[in-house]
Design a protein around this motif. Sequence first.
Motif, mmCIF file in Angstrom:
data_model
loop_
_atom_site.group_PDB
_atom_site.id
_atom_site.type_symbol
_atom_site.label_atom_id
_atom_site.label_comp_id
_atom_site.label_asym_id
_atom_site.label_seq_id
_atom_site.Cartn_x
_atom_site.Cartn_y
_atom_site.Cartn_z
ATOM 1 N N VAL A 93 15.943 -0.048 -9.841
ATOM 2 C CA VAL A 93 14.551 -0.234 -10.795
ATOM 3 C C VAL A 93 13.581 0.586 -9.905
ATOM 4 N N GLY A 94 13.824 1.094 -8.236
ATOM 5 C CA GLY A 94 11.957 2.090 -7.710
ATOM 6 C C GLY A 94 12.926 3.472 -8.329
ATOM 7 N N ALA A 95 14.811 3.570 -8.112
ATOM 8 C CA ALA A 95 14.358 5.033 -9.306
ATOM 9 C C ALA A 95 14.219 5.141 -10.888
ATOM 10 N N GLY A 96 13.949 4.074 -11.715
ATOM 11 C CA GLY A 96 13.403 4.206 -13.253
ATOM 12 C C GLY A 96 11.992 4.120 -12.345
ATOM 13 N N ILE A 97 11.535 2.867 -11.892
ATOM 14 C CA ILE A 97 9.843 3.421 -11.424
ATOM 15 C C ILE A 97 9.492 4.728 -11.343
ATOM 16 N N ASN A 98 9.734 5.584 -10.517
ATOM 17 C CA ASN A 98 10.371 7.371 -9.711
ATOM 18 C C ASN A 98 9.854 7.926 -11.614
ATOM 19 N N GLY A 99 10.804 7.364 -12.006
ATOM 20 C CA GLY A 99 11.449 8.557 -13.401
ATOM 21 C C GLY A 99 10.156 8.326 -14.219
ATOM 22 N N THR A 100 9.953 6.911 -14.860
ATOM 23 C CA THR A 100 8.596 6.572 -15.448
ATOM 24 C C THR A 100 7.858 7.573 -15.134
ATOM 25 N N LEU A 101 7.061 7.244 -14.121
ATOM 26 C CA LEU A 101 5.878 7.756 -13.576
ATOM 27 C C LEU A 101 6.042 8.958 -13.589
ATOM 28 N N ALA A 102 6.846 9.562 -13.334
ATOM 29 C CA ALA A 102 6.988 11.129 -13.380
ATOM 30 C C ALA A 102 6.452 11.805 -15.170
ATOM 31 N N GLU A 103 7.704 10.709 -15.205
ATOM 32 C CA GLU A 103 7.388 11.215 -17.314
ATOM 33 C C GLU A 103 6.200 11.152 -17.398
ATOM 34 N N PHE A 104 5.668 10.153 -17.499
ATOM 35 C CA PHE A 104 3.756 9.800 -17.908
ATOM 36 C C PHE A 104 3.286 10.476 -17.153
ATOM 37 N N GLY A 105 2.712 11.128 -16.107
ATOM 38 C CA GLY A 105 2.227 11.880 -15.518
ATOM 39 C C GLY A 105 2.298 13.202 -15.842
ATOM 40 N N ASN A 106 3.119 13.934 -16.364
ATOM 41 C CA ASN A 106 4.165 14.714 -17.320
ATOM 42 C C ASN A 106 3.700 14.628 -18.490
ATOM 43 N N ARG A 124 0.911 -1.211 0.226
ATOM 44 C CA ARG A 124 -0.069 -0.131 -0.171
ATOM 45 C C ARG A 124 1.389 1.140 -0.033
ATOM 46 N N GLN A 125 2.192 1.346 0.408
ATOM 47 C CA GLN A 125 2.869 2.234 0.515
ATOM 48 C C GLN A 125 3.451 2.841 -0.870
ATOM 49 N N PHE A 126 3.959 1.874 -1.418
ATOM 50 C CA PHE A 126 4.706 2.261 -2.690
ATOM 51 C C PHE A 126 2.657 2.815 -4.014
ATOM 52 N N THR A 127 1.705 1.727 -3.706
ATOM 53 C CA THR A 127 0.653 2.084 -4.366
ATOM 54 C C THR A 127 0.311 3.621 -4.456
ATOM 55 N N GLY A 128 0.270 3.832 -2.899
ATOM 56 C CA GLY A 128 -0.456 5.061 -2.989
ATOM 57 C C GLY A 128 0.881 6.066 -2.793
ATOM 58 N N ALA A 129 2.142 5.420 -3.041
ATOM 59 C CA ALA A 129 3.019 6.733 -3.123
ATOM 60 C C ALA A 129 3.255 6.921 -5.179
ATOM 61 N N VAL A 130 3.006 5.777 -5.630
ATOM 62 C CA VAL A 130 2.869 5.849 -7.392
ATOM 63 C C VAL A 130 1.161 6.462 -7.670
ATOM 64 N N ALA A 131 0.230 6.407 -6.863
ATOM 65 C CA ALA A 131 -1.312 6.982 -7.255
ATOM 66 C C ALA A 131 -0.753 8.751 -6.580
ATOM 67 N N PRO A 150 9.085 15.020 -2.675
ATOM 68 C CA PRO A 150 10.471 14.365 -2.062
ATOM 69 C C PRO A 150 9.414 13.434 -1.149
ATOM 70 N N ALA A 151 8.512 13.788 -0.763
ATOM 71 C CA ALA A 151 7.570 12.264 -0.128
ATOM 72 C C ALA A 151 7.309 11.006 -0.738
ATOM 73 N N MET A 152 6.564 11.772 -1.745
ATOM 74 C CA MET A 152 6.423 9.757 -2.487
ATOM 75 C C MET A 152 7.653 9.389 -3.144
ATOM 76 N N ALA A 153 8.686 10.271 -3.571
ATOM 77 C CA ALA A 153 9.973 9.439 -3.577
ATOM 78 C C ALA A 153 10.395 8.819 -2.380
ATOM 79 N N HIS A 154 10.302 9.697 -2.167
ATOM 80 C CA HIS A 154 10.854 8.612 -0.472
ATOM 81 C C HIS A 154 10.067 7.500 -0.279
ATOM 82 N N ALA A 155 8.692 7.671 -0.418
ATOM 83 C CA ALA A 155 8.222 6.155 -0.239
ATOM 84 C C ALA A 155 7.969 5.429 -0.790
ATOM 85 N N ILE A 156 8.357 5.821 -2.298
ATOM 86 C CA ILE A 156 8.740 4.727 -3.038
ATOM 87 C C ILE A 156 9.622 3.856 -3.350
ATOM 88 N N MET A 157 10.851 4.276 -2.970
ATOM 89 C CA MET A 157 12.579 3.724 -2.250
ATOM 90 C C MET A 157 12.363 3.570 -1.155
#
Length: 505
Positions: A408-421, A279-286, A391-398
């Motif tokens: 991989v965590g950093a890749g997910i963070n970057g991919t989601l940021a690109e996707f959201g933008n 849930r921490q991961f999916t919450g931060a992803v959302a 930072p709160a959500m990047a920290h939660a994801i990592m």
Amino acid sequence: MTTSSPEQEEGRAQTPPPVQGHPQRWLILGVISLAQLTVVLDNTVLNVAIPSLTDELGAANSDIQWMINAYSLVQSGLLLTAGSAADRYGRKKMLAAGLALFGLGSLAAGLADTTGQLIAARAGMGVGGALLLTTTLAVVMQIFAPEEHAKAIGIWSAVSALGFASGPLIGGFMLDHFWWGAIFLINLPVVALGLVAVVALVPESHNRQGDRPDLLGAVLSTIGMAALVYAIISGPEHGWTSGRVLATAAVAVGVLALFAYWESRIPYPMLDLAFFRNRQFTGAVAGLVLITFGMGGALFLLTQHLQFVLGYGPLEAGLRTAPLALTVVLLNFSGVAAKWLARLGTPVAVLLSMVLMSAGLVAIATLTGEGYAGTLLGLLLIGVGCALGNPAMAHAIMSAIPPAKAGVGAGINGTLAEFGNGLGVAVLGAVLNSRFAALAPVTAASLPAALASAQGEAERERVIDAFSAGLESSQLVGAVAVLLGGVVAAVLLRRAEKDGAGAGA
């Protein structure tokens, strides 16, 4: 005594790095942040050079589109693969390789004589950029103690915001004093400094579990994400129901579905789908998708409003959006955002950040008629929200991902940021265009075309009013989406905290 001694020895071997961190961690952070800044800058710096490229290289509209998109498409498509490679083969090695590839691509772009050469060079820069974006965040998680992660990630995040906003400003300055190739060649001193610093300072780390490389997963994720981002980028220009966009979107959905199936079946997946049951991961992803959705879409639309409605030039418009990035930089570099995060806790901090961002979008939507003051208020609110939320959500994801999978965590963070933008630009742009088309007194594909077709000053005013109404509607849609995303993310993060507390009790 004999049973506790090995535990003590193990604890003694593992405890110092988390407690003390690397002795030169702040210097390392400064160097890799500078390298990261150049990567983010190159997402936007080329936009201001379009007139020069059109004149000097004879670039057509399709060439310009590929010059801009080749970089972001390659970069976003390779983020997961780059993060996985960093985990397996060494984050220091991949960071150095990323700097080298980015530097070579920048040199080739600066010396390009044809549009084809420039497009190829930009694609090469995208490969280096993907390696840099994933390894810099993974290295931050490695060299800092857990209690310093929030502040360090805040600085890392602030650099991204600074690069995103200052790209047009730096590009405009360089073009006023030098030829267009200089906007790429200024990367070379930074790359050289970064390579020396990485070799001398950054410690090596990698996943010692010996996972076998997931080559098919790497290919599928790269094709799927590149197709998805291309569909989002192409939608506003070619139409969401056009054959090109629908076909690309279908390829993206099909390939990503195959990627998910493959990752669930193999013993050593590049992306462990079990992360999404956390849930921490999916919450931060959302939250991350929605915060980048709001910020990316808002800046895209606001730039048009400043130039087309209020009549500012590109450099003037860039200066007037700068308060957003400056707010993020000030709050994160000073450590204020990290202190708020520690005091409020991640769920409350994420919710507050989304409320502030939503209020900023509402202010921009409803107060732009008052002139720049309403826009400034909105930018400051969005900036405070980003400074706290990113930072709160990047920290939660990592934090939700094992340290061995930091890349991989950093890749997910970057991919989601690109996707959201990209999604924010596409969706809010579509709302703007549909509203504008319904209200404009003339039929045209864009505001400049509509103004050129308008008969007399009164009709021109009605065209501008229609565009302003479209901007208002799109910003309000973004505000609602961001607010809902904040609620969902906060609830999931709060439940994750409760689950963790219950497990530890």
